[in-house]
Write a protein that holds these residues in place. Structure first.
Motif, PDB file in Angstrom:
ATOM      1  N   GLY A 150       0.835  -1.194   0.000  1.00  0.00           N
ATOM      2  CA  GLY A 150       0.000   0.000   0.000  1.00  0.00           C
ATOM      3  C   GLY A 150       0.868   1.240   0.000  1.00  0.00           C
ATOM      4  N   ARG A 151       0.379   2.299  -0.657  1.00  0.00           N
ATOM      5  CA  ARG A 151       1.109   3.559  -0.723  1.00  0.00           C
ATOM      6  C   ARG A 151       0.126   4.709  -0.560  1.00  0.00           C
ATOM      7  N   SER A 152       0.583   5.775   0.063  1.00  0.00           N
ATOM      8  CA  SER A 152      -0.281   6.944   0.229  1.00  0.00           C
ATOM      9  C   SER A 152       0.577   8.188   0.385  1.00  0.00           C
ATOM     10  N   GLY A 153      -0.066   9.343   0.225  1.00  0.00           N
ATOM     11  CA  GLY A 153       0.609  10.618   0.431  1.00  0.00           C
ATOM     12  C   GLY A 153      -0.177  11.492   1.376  1.00  0.00           C
ATOM     13  N   ASP A 154       0.517  12.168   2.284  1.00  0.00           N
ATOM     14  CA  ASP A 154      -0.150  13.036   3.256  1.00  0.00           C
ATOM     15  C   ASP A 154      -0.423  14.428   2.707  1.00  0.00           C
ATOM     16  N   ALA A 155       0.547  14.978   1.929  1.00  0.00           N
ATOM     17  CA  ALA A 155       0.483  16.383   1.492  1.00  0.00           C
ATOM     18  C   ALA A 155       0.243  17.298   2.697  1.00  0.00           C
ATOM     19  N   TYR A 156       0.955  16.984   3.801  1.00  0.00           N
ATOM     20  CA  TYR A 156       0.746  17.723   5.050  1.00  0.00           C
ATOM     21  C   TYR A 156       1.841  18.761   5.287  1.00  0.00           C
ATOM     22  N   HIS A 157       3.101  18.352   5.165  1.00  0.00           N
ATOM     23  CA  HIS A 157       4.218  19.238   5.455  1.00  0.00           C
ATOM     24  C   HIS A 157       5.446  18.702   4.746  1.00  0.00           C
ATOM     25  N   VAL A 158       6.393  19.581   4.428  1.00  0.00           N
ATOM     26  CA  VAL A 158       7.572  19.154   3.685  1.00  0.00           C
ATOM     27  C   VAL A 158       8.409  18.140   4.449  1.00  0.00           C
TER      28      VAL A 158
END
Length: 354
Positions: A205-213
């Protein structure tokens, strides 16, 4: 599979250190650290060369799998490497592939999830019947430039130990890692000389948060999605997991966020499943770390031994996990290995007994 680490060449030496809790951290002598706050890393003795170790690891893994050089002509190498090697990552990967007799190569440079992303890509291609096999390689040897960057960013532990999920943890430490793994379709081992499969990649499984660098998402929901996807793809319930090799960097924010992710994704089972971070033994190997940890997780599954969560000082109320703190044997049908990277990238690989 083949591996090179601070404990030298070979899976057995690495597994022995992990299940006994023997740390590979020692004063750095490879380059001058006199001006650095931290002085320690998990580095192999001598002066290893990345190209040489990568070629050795890839050839050794292929030989162990019975993958003759003549059979590599229609097989690709997926290679995770740090940064931009001389000539660029693509050219570097192509050079390693040519030296080992492969048809071509794909380079991965996406920080601490580079190697696990390569494994997931390879598994997806094989599962969909697009290829019969892929060899995944990865390499990082601790270097002065990265050491200086992490030290300047005050990310390195000053007490010389990585203490995942522990009270009093103060940061990460870098470590050497070079490895290779042959992935192929179920039943394909007979075509490569009759080698017995070591394990199954049962899910990913893979995911991205796009929360903070660089900061992880505190509630862990991004990593939880990756974990859920891996379990769903493998048809495994949380209670079926026998062990989790956590990312466990030993930093204050990351460990809390990962603990939250495990509770979100696994529910009540999160308090019972044995968890450790083998970075407490071999350090953080950047782009190569995920492959080293996958190889070690497979070795632990096969041996029925749980790697220790070394460096532990005491409980952290924000990390309520069933940490492996004493040597233990267990029957492992399934194990999970997790990795996260700057920018909010998350991966989960589910491995099962063959």
């Amino acid at each position: 599979m083949s591996v090179f680490s601070a404990f030298g060449a070979g899976v057995d030496a690495l597994l022995r250190a992990a299940v006994e809790g023997t740390s590979g951290f020692a004063p750095v002598e490879r380059f001058d650290v006199g001006a650095r706050r931290a002085k320690v890393a998990a580095v192999a003795p001598g002066s290893p060369e990345l190209v040489r170790e990568l070629i050795r690891a890839v050839n050794e893994a292929c030989d162990d799998a019975g993958l003759a050089r003549s059979a590599r002509a229609d097989c690709h190498l997926f290679l995770a490497v740090h940064g931009e090697p001389h000539g660029g990552a693509d050219a570097f990967a192509a050079g390693i592939a040519a030296a080992c007799g492969f048809a071509g190569a794909r380079a991965y440079t996406s920080a601490c999830v580079a190697a696990s992303t390569a494994v997931a890509d390879a598994a997806a291609l094989i599962a969909h019947g697009r290829v019969q096999r892929v060899v995944v390689g990865a390499g990082y040897l601790v270097d002065a430039d990265q050491y200086a960057l992490f030290d300047a960013g005050r990310a390195l532990a000053l007490d010389g130990r990585v203490r995942p999920f522990s009270s009093g943890r103060s940061g990460l430490l870098l470590g050497d890692a070079v490895g290779a793994l042959v992935l192929e379709a179920a039943g394909g081992a007979g075509a490569t000389g009759g080698a017995e499969p070591l394990a199954r990649i049962a899910g990913w499984g893979r995911s991205g948060d796009a929360y903070h660098v660089c900061k992880p998402r505190p509630d862990g929901h991004g990593l939880a999605r990756a974990i859920n996807d891996a379990l769903h793809r493998g048809g495994v319930e949380p209670a079926g997991l026998g062990y989790i090799n956590a990312h466990g960097s030993g930093t204050k924010q990351s460990d809390v966020a990962e603990s939250a992710a495990l509770r979100v994704s696994l529910g009540e089972a999160a308090a019972e499943i044995p968890v450790s971070s083998t970075k407490s033994i071999h350090g953080q190997a950047l782009e190569a770390g995920a492959l080293l940890e996958l190889i070690l997780t497979i070795a632990a599954l096969r041996a029925g031994r749980l790697p220790l969560n070394a460096g532990y000082l005491g409980p952290d109320a924000d990390c309520p996990l069933a940490l492996v703190l004493e040597p233990a044997a267990a029957r492992l049908d399934y194990a999970l290995t997790l990795n996260v990277a700057f920018g909010g990238a998350n991966t989960a690989l589910l491995v099962g007994a063959p």
